[in-house]
Design a protein around this motif. Structure first.
Motif: not given
Length: 141
Positions: A76, A78, A105-106
């Motif tokens: 993950s 960000v 992903t953000t």
């Protein structure tokens, strides 16, 4: 109990944060948001998103390597970008560091980061297999 680590070879933290946190048996690693600083804490690629994305991903790679990890272990990420269009235009750089399956992903656009020359910060979580994981030399906590 989590263990904090600040691997050698990276800029030293200057505030209330660690470069990474090792959770549980050491497989889950939470990386501090990385910015485009070299090992001495100097900004790399001032006002150059592509250069900054490259440096940030190198920093993430180096933090993981200190524990036996690889970029493929990132599950993950960000992204905090000051210009989302410029960040998205650097997708080829991200693809040079990650292989499928890509991490979740953000991506968000922010007004600014803590230093006016910084354009991107990326925080990540990785899972390093126990067969490769090693406690880094500078583990504290």
């Amino acid at each position: 109990m989590a263990i904090a680590t600040n691997p050698p070879g990276l800029w030293p933290p200057f505030g209330a944060f660690s470069m990474a946190m090792i959770q549980g048996d050491g497989q889950i690693v939470h990386l501090k948001g990385q910015v485009s600083l070299d090992r001495h804490g100097h900004v790399v690629g001032s006002n150059d998103m592509r250069a900054q994305v490259h440096q940030v991903l190198e920093n993430i790679r180096d933090v993981l390597a200190a524990m036996g990890g690889q970029m493929a272990d990132v599950i993950s990420a960000v992204h905090y970008a000051t210009d989302i269009e410029q960040f998205m235009a650097a997708a080829d750089i991200r693809k040079a560091f990650f292989v499928a399956p890509y991490p979740v992903t953000t991506t968000v656009q922010v007004e600014r980061l803590y230093h006016p020359d910084l354009m991107i910060e990326i925080a990540a979580i990785a899972e390093i297999p126990r067969t490769r994981f090693r406690h880094p030399e500078s583990a504290t906590g």
